[in-house]
Design a protein around this motif. Structure first.
Motif, PDB file in Angstrom:
ATOM      1  N   THR A   1     -97.828  17.054 -84.557  1.00 53.97           N
ATOM      2  CA  THR A   1     -96.954  15.733 -84.766  1.00 53.97           C
ATOM      3  C   THR A   1     -95.806  16.220 -85.694  1.00 53.97           C
ATOM      4  O   THR A   1     -96.658  15.514 -86.724  1.00 53.97           O
ATOM      5  CB  THR A   1     -98.184  15.009 -84.529  1.00 53.97           C
ATOM      6  OG1 THR A   1     -98.772  15.102 -82.739  1.00 53.97           O
ATOM      7  CG2 THR A   1     -96.464  13.631 -84.290  1.00 53.97           C
TER       8      THR A   1
ATOM      9  N   LEU B   1     -91.797  11.072 -88.390  1.00 48.71           N
ATOM     10  CA  LEU B   1     -90.130  11.000 -88.158  1.00 48.71           C
ATOM     11  C   LEU B   1     -89.019  11.092 -88.477  1.00 48.71           C
ATOM     12  O   LEU B   1     -88.132  11.829 -87.315  1.00 48.71           O
ATOM     13  CB  LEU B   1     -90.642   8.953 -87.739  1.00 48.71           C
ATOM     14  CG  LEU B   1     -89.412   8.839 -87.026  1.00 48.71           C
ATOM     15  CD1 LEU B   1     -88.948   9.052 -85.518  1.00 48.71           C
ATOM     16  CD2 LEU B   1     -89.063   7.115 -87.151  1.00 48.71           C
TER      17      LEU B   1
ATOM     18  N   THR C   1     -83.873   9.140 -74.335  1.00 48.69           N
ATOM     19  CA  THR C   1     -84.706   8.627 -75.168  1.00 48.69           C
ATOM     20  C   THR C   1     -85.131   7.330 -73.909  1.00 48.69           C
ATOM     21  O   THR C   1     -85.947   6.844 -74.079  1.00 48.69           O
ATOM     22  CB  THR C   1     -84.031   8.428 -76.076  1.00 48.69           C
ATOM     23  OG1 THR C   1     -83.790   9.914 -77.211  1.00 48.69           O
ATOM     24  CG2 THR C   1     -84.213   7.485 -77.114  1.00 48.69           C
TER      25      THR C   1
ATOM     26  N   ALA D   1     -88.159   5.915 -73.015  1.00 47.40           N
ATOM     27  CA  ALA D   1     -88.939   4.189 -73.009  1.00 47.40           C
ATOM     28  C   ALA D   1     -89.017   3.506 -71.886  1.00 47.40           C
ATOM     29  O   ALA D   1     -90.265   3.434 -72.043  1.00 47.40           O
ATOM     30  CB  ALA D   1     -88.171   4.248 -74.525  1.00 47.40           C
TER      31      ALA D   1
ATOM     32  N   GLY E   1     -92.427   4.047 -70.123  1.00 49.58           N
ATOM     33  CA  GLY E   1     -93.700   4.434 -70.863  1.00 49.58           C
ATOM     34  C   GLY E   1     -93.657   6.048 -71.389  1.00 49.58           C
ATOM     35  O   GLY E   1     -95.121   5.747 -71.754  1.00 49.58           O
TER      36      GLY E   1
ATOM     37  N   PHE F   1     -92.251   7.419 -74.476  1.00 47.34           N
ATOM     38  CA  PHE F   1     -91.704   7.340 -75.386  1.00 47.34           C
ATOM     39  C   PHE F   1     -91.677   6.342 -76.201  1.00 47.34           C
ATOM     40  O   PHE F   1     -91.639   4.922 -75.228  1.00 47.34           O
ATOM     41  CB  PHE F   1     -90.699   7.936 -75.438  1.00 47.34           C
ATOM     42  CG  PHE F   1     -89.666   8.181 -77.174  1.00 47.34           C
ATOM     43  CD1 PHE F   1     -90.190   9.209 -78.145  1.00 47.34           C
ATOM     44  CD2 PHE F   1     -88.686   7.441 -76.713  1.00 47.34           C
ATOM     45  CE1 PHE F   1     -89.457   9.412 -79.094  1.00 47.34           C
ATOM     46  CE2 PHE F   1     -88.235   7.553 -78.901  1.00 47.34           C
ATOM     47  CZ  PHE F   1     -88.672   9.275 -79.233  1.00 47.34           C
ATOM     48  N   SER F   2     -92.181   5.961 -77.607  1.00 54.41           N
ATOM     49  CA  SER F   2     -92.455   4.708 -78.361  1.00 54.41           C
ATOM     50  C   SER F   2     -91.137   3.767 -78.165  1.00 54.41           C
ATOM     51  O   SER F   2     -89.882   4.809 -78.527  1.00 54.41           O
ATOM     52  CB  SER F   2     -92.567   5.003 -79.781  1.00 54.41           C
ATOM     53  OG  SER F   2     -93.266   3.568 -79.772  1.00 54.41           O
ATOM     54  N   TRP F   3     -90.939   2.495 -78.252  1.00 54.54           N
ATOM     55  CA  TRP F   3     -89.985   1.531 -78.241  1.00 54.54           C
ATOM     56  C   TRP F   3     -89.048   1.960 -79.648  1.00 54.54           C
ATOM     57  O   TRP F   3     -88.015   1.273 -79.720  1.00 54.54           O
ATOM     58  CB  TRP F   3     -89.828   0.618 -77.760  1.00 54.54           C
ATOM     59  CG  TRP F   3     -89.632   0.706 -76.363  1.00 54.54           C
ATOM     60  CD1 TRP F   3     -90.216   0.325 -75.388  1.00 54.54           C
ATOM     61  CD2 TRP F   3     -88.144   0.460 -75.385  1.00 54.54           C
ATOM     62  NE1 TRP F   3     -89.719   0.526 -73.761  1.00 54.54           N
ATOM     63  CE2 TRP F   3     -88.802   0.125 -74.127  1.00 54.54           C
ATOM     64  CE3 TRP F   3     -87.031   0.449 -75.748  1.00 54.54           C
ATOM     65  CZ2 TRP F   3     -87.527   0.001 -72.940  1.00 54.54           C
ATOM     66  CZ3 TRP F   3     -86.545   1.045 -74.877  1.00 54.54           C
ATOM     67  CH2 TRP F   3     -86.476   0.644 -73.879  1.00 54.54           C
ATOM     68  N   SER F   4     -90.148   2.189 -80.672  1.00 53.37           N
ATOM     69  CA  SER F   4     -90.490   1.449 -81.746  1.00 53.37           C
ATOM     70  C   SER F   4     -89.562   2.616 -82.478  1.00 53.37           C
ATOM     71  O   SER F   4     -88.997   2.744 -83.461  1.00 53.37           O
ATOM     72  CB  SER F   4     -91.433   1.385 -82.757  1.00 53.37           C
ATOM     73  OG  SER F   4     -91.866   2.745 -82.396  1.00 53.37           O
ATOM     74  N   GLU F   5     -89.033   4.152 -82.128  1.00 53.91           N
ATOM     75  CA  GLU F   5     -88.125   5.394 -82.345  1.00 53.91           C
ATOM     76  C   GLU F   5     -87.411   5.216 -81.584  1.00 53.91           C
ATOM     77  O   GLU F   5     -86.002   6.181 -81.564  1.00 53.91           O
ATOM     78  CB  GLU F   5     -89.309   6.246 -81.938  1.00 53.91           C
ATOM     79  CG  GLU F   5     -90.684   6.581 -83.030  1.00 53.91           C
ATOM     80  CD  GLU F   5     -91.439   7.857 -83.136  1.00 53.91           C
ATOM     81  OE1 GLU F   5     -91.227   8.859 -82.505  1.00 53.91           O
ATOM     82  OE2 GLU F   5     -92.695   7.569 -83.315  1.00 53.91           O
ATOM     83  N   VAL F   6     -86.573   4.576 -80.247  1.00 59.25           N
ATOM     84  CA  VAL F   6     -85.503   4.597 -79.808  1.00 59.25           C
ATOM     85  C   VAL F   6     -84.140   4.197 -80.448  1.00 59.25           C
ATOM     86  O   VAL F   6     -83.683   5.053 -80.709  1.00 59.25           O
ATOM     87  CB  VAL F   6     -85.987   3.652 -78.607  1.00 59.25           C
ATOM     88  CG1 VAL F   6     -84.346   3.523 -77.700  1.00 59.25           C
ATOM     89  CG2 VAL F   6     -86.974   3.927 -77.285  1.00 59.25           C
TER      90      VAL F   6
ATOM     91  N   TYR G   1     -83.551   7.535 -83.230  1.00 59.66           N
ATOM     92  CA  TYR G   1     -83.131   8.252 -81.918  1.00 59.66           C
ATOM     93  C   TYR G   1     -81.619   8.002 -81.886  1.00 59.66           C
ATOM     94  O   TYR G   1     -81.042   9.084 -82.022  1.00 59.66           O
ATOM     95  CB  TYR G   1     -84.429   8.440 -80.865  1.00 59.66           C
ATOM     96  CG  TYR G   1     -85.329   9.693 -81.196  1.00 59.66           C
ATOM     97  CD1 TYR G   1     -85.188  10.286 -80.347  1.00 59.66           C
ATOM     98  CD2 TYR G   1     -86.200   9.808 -82.461  1.00 59.66           C
ATOM     99  CE1 TYR G   1     -86.474  11.500 -80.258  1.00 59.66           C
ATOM    100  CE2 TYR G   1     -87.213  10.539 -82.678  1.00 59.66           C
ATOM    101  CZ  TYR G   1     -87.504  11.611 -80.984  1.00 59.66           C
ATOM    102  OH  TYR G   1     -88.533  12.683 -81.603  1.00 59.66           O
TER     103      TYR G   1
END
Length: 244
Positions: free
Chosen positions: A2, A5, A73, A77, A80, A82-87, A90
């Motif tokens: 991993t 970010l 992206t 999200a 579910g 992909f994390s919304w916090s990273e949308v 990105y």
């Protein structure tokens, strides 16, 4: 493995820039006056976009997931996956990559932009145009092409057939895009990607190019909204049927 970010965002930025350089660069080679490829056919553009997606996928698929597309992206999200916090991060770097990629295309082809007097040919090297001047047809075309793209992309990367060889899966993504451009790309371009269209369209609006004409903002919402809705529908359908 991993990745942090920040590393993934750099990959998304570079990947999106490469996609625009190779994709819109192929359009510029075909449509701008005086280039070595001027007047060649649609397959040059199809190959340009196919490789424009495949090469970043091979480079960054195992690092950032190689979204290089805000619609993908957002669809991931919503489903579910992909994390919304990273949308937002990105999407921001995807648009930045598209803008930088387009600036590189303009720098590479600047003498040929100056020679080209057809504003539609110039705009076509930046963003999509409805060949029929119909926003409805453009929306339908973008939705259908994008749905196949995102359903296919998720299927190719998640299917058991490719799980032991994701490199082959990423090659297949390039052929998927190539085929989409060749088969359903005639009516609009196509975009299949909000960043690929809107980022370069902004560049078109701001740069003082000769003979550039209108940026066609009345149509600009189509290649943003249609791929995003298609992504949500395609990814939810694939997840609901095949990822239980």
């Amino acid at each position: 493995m991993t990745y942090a970010l920040g590393t993934r965002l750099i990959a998304e930025f570079i990947g999106t820039a490469i996609m625009v350089i190779l994709g819109n660069g192929s359009v510029a080679n075909v449509d701008l006056k005086g280039t070595k490829g001027n007047g060649s056919d649609w397959l040059v553009i199809a190959f340009g976009y196919g490789c424009g997606v495949m090469i970043p996928a091979l480079l960054f698929g195992s690092i950032s997931g190689n979204h290089i597309n805000p619609a993908f992206t957002i669809g991931l999200a919503v489903a579910g996956l992909f994390s919304w916090s990273e949308v937002l991060p990105y999407i921001l770097v995807q648009f930045a990559g598209a803008i930088v990629g387009q600036l590189i295309v303009v720098a590479a082809y600047k003498p040929h932009y100056d020679m080209t007097t057809n504003p539609q040919h110039i705009l076509g090297t930046f963003s999509t145009i409805s060949a029929s001047k119909s926003r409805l047809n453009g929306f339908v075309n973008e939705f259908v092409g994008s749905f196949i793209l995102f359903f296919g992309a998720l299927g190719i990367t998640k299917a058991p057939f490719f799980q032991n060889n994701l490199g082959t899966a990423h090659l297949a993504l390039g052929f998927l895009v190539l085929t989409l451009v060749a088969s359903v790309g005639g009516p609009t371009g196509p975009a299949l990607n909000p960043a690929r269209d809107l980022g370069p369209r902004i560049v078109h609006a701001l740069l003082p190019l000769k003979h550039k004409g209108s940026s066609d903002w009345a149509y600009a919402w189509v290649p943003v909204v249609a791929p995003t809705l298609a992504s949500i529908c395609a990814i939810l359908l694939y997840k609901g049927v095949f990822m239980k």
